[in-house]
Scaffold this motif. Structure first.
Motif, PDB file in Angstrom:
ATOM      1  N   ARG A 234      86.918  66.681  47.383  1.00 18.87           N
ATOM      2  CA  ARG A 234      86.748  65.191  47.084  1.00 18.87           C
ATOM      3  C   ARG A 234      86.075  65.149  46.136  1.00 18.87           C
ATOM      4  N   ILE A 235      85.382  65.888  45.430  1.00 17.07           N
ATOM      5  CA  ILE A 235      84.765  66.249  43.366  1.00 17.07           C
ATOM      6  C   ILE A 235      85.624  65.443  42.977  1.00 17.07           C
TER       7      ILE A 235
ATOM      8  N   ASP B 163      88.657  64.913  44.039  1.00 13.78           N
ATOM      9  CA  ASP B 163      89.896  63.247  43.700  1.00 13.78           C
ATOM     10  C   ASP B 163      89.003  62.340  44.005  1.00 13.78           C
ATOM     11  N   GLU B 164      87.273  61.736  43.643  1.00  7.74           N
ATOM     12  CA  GLU B 164      86.039  61.727  43.193  1.00  7.74           C
ATOM     13  C   GLU B 164      86.817  60.755  41.783  1.00  7.74           C
TER      14      GLU B 164
ATOM     15  N   THR C 112      85.930  59.194  34.673  1.00  7.17           N
ATOM     16  CA  THR C 112      84.813  59.289  35.748  1.00  7.17           C
ATOM     17  C   THR C 112      83.865  60.496  35.949  1.00  7.17           C
TER      18      THR C 112
ATOM     19  N   VAL D  93      81.270  62.854  38.350  1.00  8.04           N
ATOM     20  CA  VAL D  93      80.931  63.143  39.608  1.00  8.04           C
ATOM     21  C   VAL D  93      79.862  63.905  39.449  1.00  8.04           C
TER      22      VAL D  93
ATOM     23  N   ARG E 278      79.203  54.429  41.042  1.00  5.01           N
ATOM     24  CA  ARG E 278      79.759  53.697  41.689  1.00  5.01           C
ATOM     25  C   ARG E 278      80.012  53.889  43.636  1.00  5.01           C
ATOM     26  N   SER E 279      79.795  54.959  43.819  1.00 11.63           N
ATOM     27  CA  SER E 279      79.421  55.199  44.672  1.00 11.63           C
ATOM     28  C   SER E 279      79.183  56.604  45.263  1.00 11.63           C
ATOM     29  N   ARG E 280      78.177  56.987  46.238  1.00 13.23           N
ATOM     30  CA  ARG E 280      77.499  57.710  46.893  1.00 13.23           C
ATOM     31  C   ARG E 280      77.654  59.068  48.341  1.00 13.23           C
TER      32      ARG E 280
ATOM     33  N   GLN F 283      76.264  64.087  46.322  1.00 11.15           N
ATOM     34  CA  GLN F 283      77.671  63.659  45.979  1.00 11.15           C
ATOM     35  C   GLN F 283      77.821  61.946  44.975  1.00 11.15           C
TER      36      GLN F 283
ATOM     37  N   THR G  52      79.062  59.451  42.163  1.00  9.84           N
ATOM     38  CA  THR G  52      80.089  59.357  41.536  1.00  9.84           C
ATOM     39  C   THR G  52      80.261  57.835  40.202  1.00  9.84           C
TER      40      THR G  52
ATOM     41  N   THR H 170      81.091  55.584  36.736  1.00  7.63           N
ATOM     42  CA  THR H 170      82.175  54.551  35.905  1.00  7.63           C
ATOM     43  C   THR H 170      81.143  54.099  34.589  1.00  7.63           C
TER      44      THR H 170
END
Length: 409
Positions: A184-185, A187-188, A291, A293, A343-345, A403, A405, A407
């Motif tokens: 997942r890391i 991929d992110e 990116t 992470v 960007r996301s968590r 996790q 992410t 940008t």
């Protein structure tokens, strides 16, 4: 399952573990210990935790109650952990008992007693700062214990961070959960064939291996001599040495440009003073359109502010110089010091509780092998307490793992 015995005598513990010197004594200690005993009994009764002083079955069995109360009165929660290390008390289900305590951690003491924390709490000093010189020593204290030791309780991926299970509760193999977390890391971060990837904090090389198998060119930096040595061997054995460079290097000294930067549970060892430096370095080396992470253990912002300058049992015995950030602290630092933006968590603290539960079971099952490596009963009790104490924090939602992410604008 092999049991972890109490040390034979307190004097022997103090001799081999100078931080566990004889419990404090004297008139003042007798007075404060009596107050600690009253507070302890009131808290355990209110929380429904049974306590025995005669050896009968209970949630907490006190072998030397006077020592426990003396250590509590002089050193607070550090004293609770130290009394466990010396064998002054036991708990048949340590993790469950600590979880009950952790759910009410802010309410264990009445307000008047909380105002006295300054009497026994130790302020962190210059040696706790993760300067380049101190950081190598701090990392070595924990991660250079022995690769053979960590191999006894980690899964075959040698991943020393939270796994990500498909669901909970789970009977899924821990290695699969670790690969799901790593994938997942990657991929992110958009890691694929031809990606230039920087990893801050090598671990024992599993993330670098999986990134290289995707065709990425990986630079991984660590301050742990033991981890670097084993990671290089594992990478070489997989035939991926041409794709991965493992360097003994402080993150502050990293140079170059990378399409992606990842860092798994490394920020906890950075320290608040250097969080701006850590994120600024990520910002500096990240290519346009890249990116980043990070996987980070976090704690509530108010608790972080209350404890950031005080020594804890974890920083004294397990992770010197460590500090868990809050999500607010991470956001504030990146906003103030970098061009990075969240960007996301993904939050998955319950998955860490399950990971720690499995590590603790494995460690106790291999206790004889740990002893054969030269570690003593106090060491085993320290690690049992550390793993269960940390598991309790996640099980009680007192701490979390995320996790995050980033940008760049």
């Amino acid at each position: 399952m092999t049991t972890i015995e109490a040390p034979t005598t307190q004097a022997r513990v103090a001799d081999r573990w100078p931080m566990l010197q004889e419990a404090p004594t004297g008139p003042l200690t007798r007075l404060t210990a009596a107050a600690a005993a009253t507070l302890f009994r009131a808290a355990t009764k209110r929380l429904g935790i049974s306590v025995s002083e005669d050896g009968s079955p209970a949630d907490i069995v006190l072998h030397r109650p006077e020592e426990l109360y003396a250590r509590l009165s002089r050193h607070g929660l550090i004293g609770l952990g130290e009394a466990y290390l010396t064998g002054a008390w036991d708990a048949p289900e340590l993790g469950e008992t600590l979880t009950v305590l952790c759910r009410d951690l802010d309410g264990l003491l009445p307000r008047w007693a909380q105002r006295l924390r300054g009497v026994y709490e130790r302020r962190r000093g210059e040696k706790d700062l993760n300067t380049p010189e101190n950081a190598r020593e701090h990392i070595g204290h924990h991660y250079d214990l022995s690769n053979d030791f960590f191999a006894l309780f980690l899964d075959p991926t040698m991943s020393y961070s939270a796994g990500l299970f498909s669901s909970l509760p789970s009977t899924e193999d821990l290695a699969l959960a670790q690969h799901r977390k790593i994938d997942r890391i990657l991929d992110e971060a958009g890691v694929g064939a031809g990606s230039r990837l920087l990893e801050i904090g090598t671990g024992w090389g599993e993330l670098a291996l999986r990134a290289a198998a995707r065709g990425a060119q990986v630079t991984s930096v660590t301050l742990s001599v033991e981890q670097a040595e084993l990671a290089r061997r594992r990478i070489g054995a997989a035939g991926l040495g041409h794709r991965v460079d493992v360097e003994l290097c402080d993150y502050r000294a990293v140079e170059g440009t990378y399409d992606a930067v990842v860092s798994v549970e490394m920020i906890e060892a950075v320290g608040e003073r250097f969080w701006p430096v850590y994120f600024a370095k990520i910002d500096e080396v990240l290519a346009p359109g890249g990116t980043a992470v990070i996987q980070a253990i976090t704690m509530p912002h108010g608790r972080m502010l209350a404890t950031r300058n005080t020594e804890t049992w974890i920083t004294k015995y397990i992770f010197p110089g460590g500090l868990l950030p809050s999500t607010e602290a991470i956001t504030d630092v990146v906003d103030a010091h970098t061009r990075l933006r969240v960007r996301s968590r993904l939050s998955f603290g319950a998955h860490y509780a399950e990971t720690l539960r499995r590590w603790d079971i494995a460690l106790r099952e291999h206790a004889d092998e740990v002893r054969a490596l030269g570690f003593d009963e106090t060491f085993l009790r320290m690690w049992h307490f550390y793993l269960e104490y940390t598991r309790a924090g996640f099980a009680a939602d007192y701490i979390d793992v995320q996790q995050v992410t980033f940008t760049r604008d």
